[in-house]
Design an enzyme around this catalytic site. Sequence first.
Site, PDB file in Angstrom:
ATOM      1  N   TYR A 142      14.464  31.120   3.071  1.00 52.77           N
ATOM      2  CA  TYR A 142      13.022  31.774   3.559  1.00 52.77           C
ATOM      3  C   TYR A 142      13.214  32.380   5.266  1.00 52.77           C
ATOM      4  O   TYR A 142      13.601  31.461   5.960  1.00 52.77           O
ATOM      5  CB  TYR A 142      12.052  31.054   3.417  1.00 52.77           C
ATOM      6  CG  TYR A 142      11.530  30.982   1.897  1.00 52.77           C
ATOM      7  CD1 TYR A 142      11.201  32.015   1.065  1.00 52.77           C
ATOM      8  CD2 TYR A 142      11.524  29.798   1.458  1.00 52.77           C
ATOM      9  CE1 TYR A 142      10.858  31.765  -0.182  1.00 52.77           C
ATOM     10  CE2 TYR A 142      11.376  29.507   0.102  1.00 52.77           C
ATOM     11  CZ  TYR A 142      11.008  30.705  -0.671  1.00 52.77           C
ATOM     12  OH  TYR A 142      10.630  30.376  -1.855  1.00 52.77           O
ATOM     13  N   HIS A 170      -6.073  -7.526  13.128  1.00 51.71           N
ATOM     14  CA  HIS A 170      -5.044  -6.815  12.872  1.00 51.71           C
ATOM     15  C   HIS A 170      -4.522  -6.637  14.407  1.00 51.71           C
ATOM     16  O   HIS A 170      -5.454  -6.245  15.223  1.00 51.71           O
ATOM     17  CB  HIS A 170      -5.084  -5.615  12.125  1.00 51.71           C
ATOM     18  CG  HIS A 170      -3.912  -4.795  11.773  1.00 51.71           C
ATOM     19  ND1 HIS A 170      -2.794  -5.222  11.288  1.00 51.71           N
ATOM     20  CD2 HIS A 170      -3.801  -3.532  11.917  1.00 51.71           C
ATOM     21  CE1 HIS A 170      -1.931  -4.419  10.834  1.00 51.71           C
ATOM     22  NE2 HIS A 170      -2.448  -3.148  11.509  1.00 51.71           N
ATOM     23  N   ARG A 215       1.121 -10.926   7.351  1.00 57.17           N
ATOM     24  CA  ARG A 215       1.006  -9.840   6.327  1.00 57.17           C
ATOM     25  C   ARG A 215       2.320  -8.818   6.796  1.00 57.17           C
ATOM     26  O   ARG A 215       2.111  -7.942   7.960  1.00 57.17           O
ATOM     27  CB  ARG A 215       0.019  -9.319   6.609  1.00 57.17           C
ATOM     28  CG  ARG A 215      -1.546  -9.871   6.090  1.00 57.17           C
ATOM     29  CD  ARG A 215      -2.556  -8.941   6.208  1.00 57.17           C
ATOM     30  NE  ARG A 215      -2.671  -8.191   7.586  1.00 57.17           N
ATOM     31  CZ  ARG A 215      -3.439  -8.795   8.567  1.00 57.17           C
ATOM     32  NH1 ARG A 215      -3.935 -10.042   8.672  1.00 57.17           N
ATOM     33  NH2 ARG A 215      -3.505  -7.953   9.795  1.00 57.17           N
ATOM     34  N   LYS A 238       0.910  -1.213   0.018  1.00 54.77           N
ATOM     35  CA  LYS A 238      -0.119   0.145  -0.071  1.00 54.77           C
ATOM     36  C   LYS A 238       0.869   1.330  -0.077  1.00 54.77           C
ATOM     37  O   LYS A 238       2.067   1.155   0.196  1.00 54.77           O
ATOM     38  CB  LYS A 238      -0.949  -0.058   1.123  1.00 54.77           C
ATOM     39  CG  LYS A 238      -0.238   0.016   2.534  1.00 54.77           C
ATOM     40  CD  LYS A 238      -0.924  -0.515   3.783  1.00 54.77           C
ATOM     41  CE  LYS A 238      -0.434  -0.457   5.158  1.00 54.77           C
ATOM     42  NZ  LYS A 238      -0.878  -1.338   5.873  1.00 54.77           N
ATOM     43  N   ASP A 288      11.734  22.727  -2.951  1.00 56.98           N
ATOM     44  CA  ASP A 288      12.530  22.160  -3.941  1.00 56.98           C
ATOM     45  C   ASP A 288      13.891  21.995  -3.717  1.00 56.98           C
ATOM     46  O   ASP A 288      14.660  21.482  -4.283  1.00 56.98           O
ATOM     47  CB  ASP A 288      12.417  22.643  -5.497  1.00 56.98           C
ATOM     48  CG  ASP A 288      10.868  23.030  -5.687  1.00 56.98           C
ATOM     49  OD1 ASP A 288      10.143  21.897  -5.697  1.00 56.98           O
ATOM     50  OD2 ASP A 288      10.411  24.093  -5.862  1.00 56.98           O
ATOM     51  N   ARG A 306     -10.468  -0.328  14.823  1.00 59.58           N
ATOM     52  CA  ARG A 306     -10.560   0.169  13.318  1.00 59.58           C
ATOM     53  C   ARG A 306     -11.492  -0.620  12.739  1.00 59.58           C
ATOM     54  O   ARG A 306     -12.471  -0.944  13.454  1.00 59.58           O
ATOM     55  CB  ARG A 306      -9.024   0.231  12.612  1.00 59.58           C
ATOM     56  CG  ARG A 306      -8.572   0.882  11.862  1.00 59.58           C
ATOM     57  CD  ARG A 306      -7.334   1.284  11.140  1.00 59.58           C
ATOM     58  NE  ARG A 306      -6.839  -0.127  10.648  1.00 59.58           N
ATOM     59  CZ  ARG A 306      -5.554  -0.127  10.111  1.00 59.58           C
ATOM     60  NH1 ARG A 306      -4.812   0.846  10.368  1.00 59.58           N
ATOM     61  NH2 ARG A 306      -5.174  -1.186   9.807  1.00 59.58           N
ATOM     62  N   CYS A 365      13.332  24.309   1.820  1.00 59.11           N
ATOM     63  CA  CYS A 365      12.117  25.008   0.680  1.00 59.11           C
ATOM     64  C   CYS A 365      11.474  23.819  -0.054  1.00 59.11           C
ATOM     65  O   CYS A 365      11.618  22.675   0.324  1.00 59.11           O
ATOM     66  CB  CYS A 365      12.956  26.003  -0.396  1.00 59.11           C
ATOM     67  SG  CYS A 365      14.126  26.758   0.281  1.00 59.11           S
TER      68      CYS A 365
HETATM   69  C1  LIG Z   1      -0.290  -1.942   6.724  1.00 63.81           C
HETATM   70  C2  LIG Z   1      -0.827  -3.334   7.345  1.00 63.81           C
HETATM   71  C3  LIG Z   1       0.040  -4.434   7.443  1.00 63.81           C
HETATM   72  C4  LIG Z   1       1.545  -4.272   7.482  1.00 63.81           C
HETATM   73  O1  LIG Z   1       1.843  -3.684   8.754  1.00 63.81           O
HETATM   74  P1  LIG Z   1       3.652  -3.447   8.977  1.00 63.81           P
HETATM   75  O2  LIG Z   1       3.560  -3.188  10.368  1.00 63.81           O
HETATM   76  O3  LIG Z   1       4.125  -2.639   8.165  1.00 63.81           O
HETATM   77  O4  LIG Z   1       3.996  -4.847   8.973  1.00 63.81           O
HETATM   78  C5  LIG Z   1      -0.522  -5.604   7.881  1.00 63.81           C
HETATM   79  N1  LIG Z   1      -1.981  -5.729   8.008  1.00 63.81           N
HETATM   80  C6  LIG Z   1      -2.883  -4.528   7.850  1.00 63.81           C
HETATM   81  C7  LIG Z   1      -4.033  -4.662   7.953  1.00 63.81           C
HETATM   82  C8  LIG Z   1      -2.174  -3.322   7.564  1.00 63.81           C
HETATM   83  O5  LIG Z   1      -3.001  -2.181   7.354  1.00 63.81           O
END
Ligand SMILES: *Cc1c(COP(=O)(O)O)cnc(C)c1O
Length: 370
Positions: free
Chosen positions: A257, A146, A205, A19, A306, A117, A304
Amino acid sequence: MEEIKKCIGSNTKICVAVKADGYGHGAYEVSQTALAAGAHCLAVSAVSEGRELREAGISADILVLSLPTPQEIPELLGLKLIPLVFDAEFIHMLNVKALEAGTVLDVHLKIDTGMGRIGCTPADAPILAGLLSSSEGLNLAGICTHFSSSDSLREEDINFTHMQFDRFMQAVSLIKDAGINPGMLHCANSGAVLLYPETHLDMVRCGLLAYGYYPGDLAQSLQGSSHDSRPVLEPVMELCTQVSAIMHVMPGTPISYGHTWKAPSETDIGIIPCGYGDGILRRYGKKLCVTIGGRPYPIVGRICMDQCMIDLGTDSGVKRWDRVSIFGPASAGSLFSAEDIARDNDTIPYEIICGINKRVPRIIVQSTSA
Ligand SMILES: *Cc1c(COP(=O)(O)O)cnc(C)c1O
């Protein structure tokens, strides 16, 4: 990927989170590399991110971690992306559209065991699993949760993670007791890959670990520890540029700046063509140093959009067009990593690497350690 594999059993698959454009590294390049190195599937957050990967030719399974909007469902179905679902309204809507499209879509059921969440309650999970198994347009291909605090070594966080995992496994066993095949079980993020082997289940994951950083507290507590099983990580991304000009200035010369910095003595100022428009935020400037030829040079004056300026002193030997490393792996000669910048700025490396903007070209280099 090889270091992650050392942390998990041979029967556990790896899903790499790509992502936010592969945590800023380039989602397609990361996906291709991860799949070639043995990742089973990928995870994105938005349908648009899944589309980008499909259009680039990625055919592997792609999980969509955030809930799509109703308007995105046709595209989700067309691309065969795998959503995480958690409520009856969305499941009904998705089922109807899948049936209309004449397809059966794989979905995973997301349980909120304490992240606060998205996800159903553990109590609702068996009901929704039942709904999914009677939805002819949908196939329950997995169940997941999660962790909110798996990257912390505080006792209450460790207890909380155990509690989340227990809630998850209890919900799964109720679902199994109801005669429903739960599909693939997955819950471990990077923190849990490192600290909670019992949570690895069918798949982990991983995000941050795959990009070469330890999450949360673990950067300081685990990195460099002599434990054989700890993965040896190197940041994957280096942000580098070149000195675009050097100006010799007299004492008292104001820089950038607002003139927040004036040369205390005669010095050379290097101009670096990189600024907050590239993701090097103004607030990093207070403590940020860059590396040139193995030596650190501080950013002076405001960053800045850039460009930014560095104080080279009078005898640096730095020449115009010299290579500048803003952050990156030590093996590439960088003295600073995104982890260092994060620590100095009260944030996490995720935010630093995700923040490198699109206009910065991503150049894929071969590992020299292989
Ligand atoms: C982003 C995400 C992960 C990965 O998390 P890390 O801490 O980068 O390993 C796993 N599961 C879900 C649902 C996430 O949103």
